[in-house]
Design an enzyme around this catalytic site. Structure first.
Site, PDB file in Angstrom:
ATOM      1  N   ASP A  82      40.534  33.530  45.929  1.00 60.82           N
ATOM      2  CA  ASP A  82      40.935  34.927  45.791  1.00 60.82           C
ATOM      3  C   ASP A  82      41.536  35.421  47.114  1.00 60.82           C
ATOM      4  O   ASP A  82      40.939  35.229  48.176  1.00 60.82           O
ATOM      5  CB  ASP A  82      39.677  35.740  45.433  1.00 60.82           C
ATOM      6  CG  ASP A  82      39.987  37.179  45.064  1.00 60.82           C
ATOM      7  OD1 ASP A  82      41.060  37.427  44.489  1.00 60.82           O
ATOM      8  OD2 ASP A  82      39.135  38.050  45.344  1.00 60.82           O
ATOM      9  N   SER A 216      36.763  46.737  39.121  1.00 60.66           N
ATOM     10  CA  SER A 216      35.354  47.073  38.879  1.00 60.66           C
ATOM     11  C   SER A 216      35.275  48.446  38.231  1.00 60.66           C
ATOM     12  O   SER A 216      36.072  49.337  38.544  1.00 60.66           O
ATOM     13  CB  SER A 216      34.568  47.077  40.200  1.00 60.66           C
ATOM     14  OG  SER A 216      34.154  45.761  40.513  1.00 60.66           O
TER      15      SER A 216
HETATM   16  P1  13P Z   1      36.810  45.270  42.848  1.00 61.30           P
HETATM   17  O1  13P Z   1      36.549  45.684  44.255  1.00 61.30           O
HETATM   18  O2  13P Z   1      37.285  46.411  42.007  1.00 61.30           O
HETATM   19  O3  13P Z   1      35.664  44.578  42.225  1.00 61.30           O
HETATM   20  O4  13P Z   1      38.035  44.242  42.861  1.00 61.30           O
HETATM   21  C1  13P Z   1      37.806  42.894  43.213  1.00 61.30           C
HETATM   22  C2  13P Z   1      39.077  42.144  43.352  1.00 61.30           C
HETATM   23  O5  13P Z   1      40.114  42.543  42.909  1.00 61.30           O
HETATM   24  C3  13P Z   1      38.991  40.861  44.058  1.00 61.30           C
HETATM   25  O6  13P Z   1      40.235  40.299  44.230  1.00 61.30           O
END
Ligand code: 13P
Length: 311
Positions: A82, A216
């Site tokens: 990520d 989220s």
């Molecule tokens: P959140 O902070 O909304 O959970 O997003 C996580 C995200 O996009 C990780 O790449």
């Protein structure tokens, strides 16, 4: 089942009108909570590891934990980097068993973003690994964005088309109003996403999988637990679940969730520490926290992603 790329997952999700959840993990416990939910619901799943989490967990441990998961769980599992901030980190993950990497060069100018992304694509594709790129600013709440046209700092559809074609990426993270973290909107502000931009992008890039970061929802029950046991996040606000469901029914094939995992896991740990002051056996605290992650991810798979029984 072996670890898989997201290629087939996304093509099924696109055609089936649902999304696959990419859940950020920081330790093996959280990873197991996420996987248990995916197995229980028979859903494909993406285990997302950030650069920071990779360093914390150590690449070899991540790799073998994911391989163990693929042996144990009879569902498609992708191991995904990520927000890879450098070409080197992406290459390292390609070489270390990841089936999908994200190169996030969105902070650079358009041409540099293309060049870096293209380099990762060339390296990854030769080795059977898929690549996610990012275009546009996925903001934080404190960013005061000066909007000078309809698209502002959101992803411009024409740029998205050029970016996809010139880089050869397999999926694209776009900016339509989501934000990373637990404070996505100011108190009193009406949450909104630019579905019009998403529609324009999808019309210009038919069949192409779109990724939603910063997704989220900050579930109230989890936030209440967190705040009831000493946590102090009173004004956390997430993306309304109905908006995420709508995005999943459109061209969004991957929805990223990190903050909710942390609020859930650490909220439950806070609760356990408060309720069991005489205990010091780790599992007394960790098992309920892992179970809470499983329960919340199950809910997301069933009620937001729509990916249950799609394994
Ligand atoms: P959140 O902070 O909304 O959970 O997003 C996580 C995200 O996009 C990780 O790449």
């Amino acid at each position: 089942m072996a670890l898989v790329t997201t290629k087939e997952m996304f093509s099924k999700a696109y055609n089936g009108g649902y999304a696959v959840g990419a859940f950020n993990v920081d330790n093996i416990d959280i990873m197991q909570g996420v996987l248990n939910a995916a197995v229980k619901t028979q859903s494909p799943i993406i285990i997302a590891v950030s650069g920071g989490a990779l360093k914390y967990m150590h690449p070899a441990y991540v790799r073998y934990a994911a391989l163990a998961a693929s042996e144990e769980c009879d569902i498609p599992i992708a191991l995904h980097l990520d927000h890879g901030k450098s070409v080197e980190l992406c290459k390292q993950c390609v070489d270390n068993g990841f089936t999908s990497v994200m190169i996030d060069a969105s902070a650079y100018d358009f041409e540099t973003n293309i060049a870096m992304t293209r380099e990762v694509v060339e390296y990854a594709h030769k080795r059977g690994v898929v690549v996610e790129g990012e275009l546009g600013a996925i903001a934080g709440i404190e960013d005061d964005v000066v909007v000078d046209d309809k698209y502002g700092s959101f992803t411009h559809p024409d740029d998205a088309v050029e970016f996809v074609h010139r880089t050869g990426i397999d999926s694209l993270a776009i900016a339509i109003g989501t934000a990373h973290g637990a404070y996505k909107f100011k108190p009193g502000q009406k949450p909104q996403l630019r579905f019009d931009i998403l529609e324009e992008i999808s019309a210009k890039l038919p069949e192409f999988p779109i990724v939603l970061h910063g997704a989220s929802s900050v579930p109230k029950d989890r936030l209440d637990t967190f705040n009831s046991y000493g946590g102090q996040m009173p004004e956390a606000i997430g993306i309304p679940e109905d908006m995420l469901r709508k995005a999943a029914s459109m061209s969004v094939c991957k929805i990223n969730v990190g903050s909710d995992i942390r609020i859930c896991y650490f909220g439950e740990l806070r609760k356990m520490f408060a309720l069991k002051p005489t205990k010091f056996e780790g599992r007394e605290f960790l098992e309920p926290a892992r179970a809470a992650v499983e329960e919340m991810v199950t809910d997301k798979i069933v009620n937001i992603m729509g990916s249950a029984h799609k394994a």
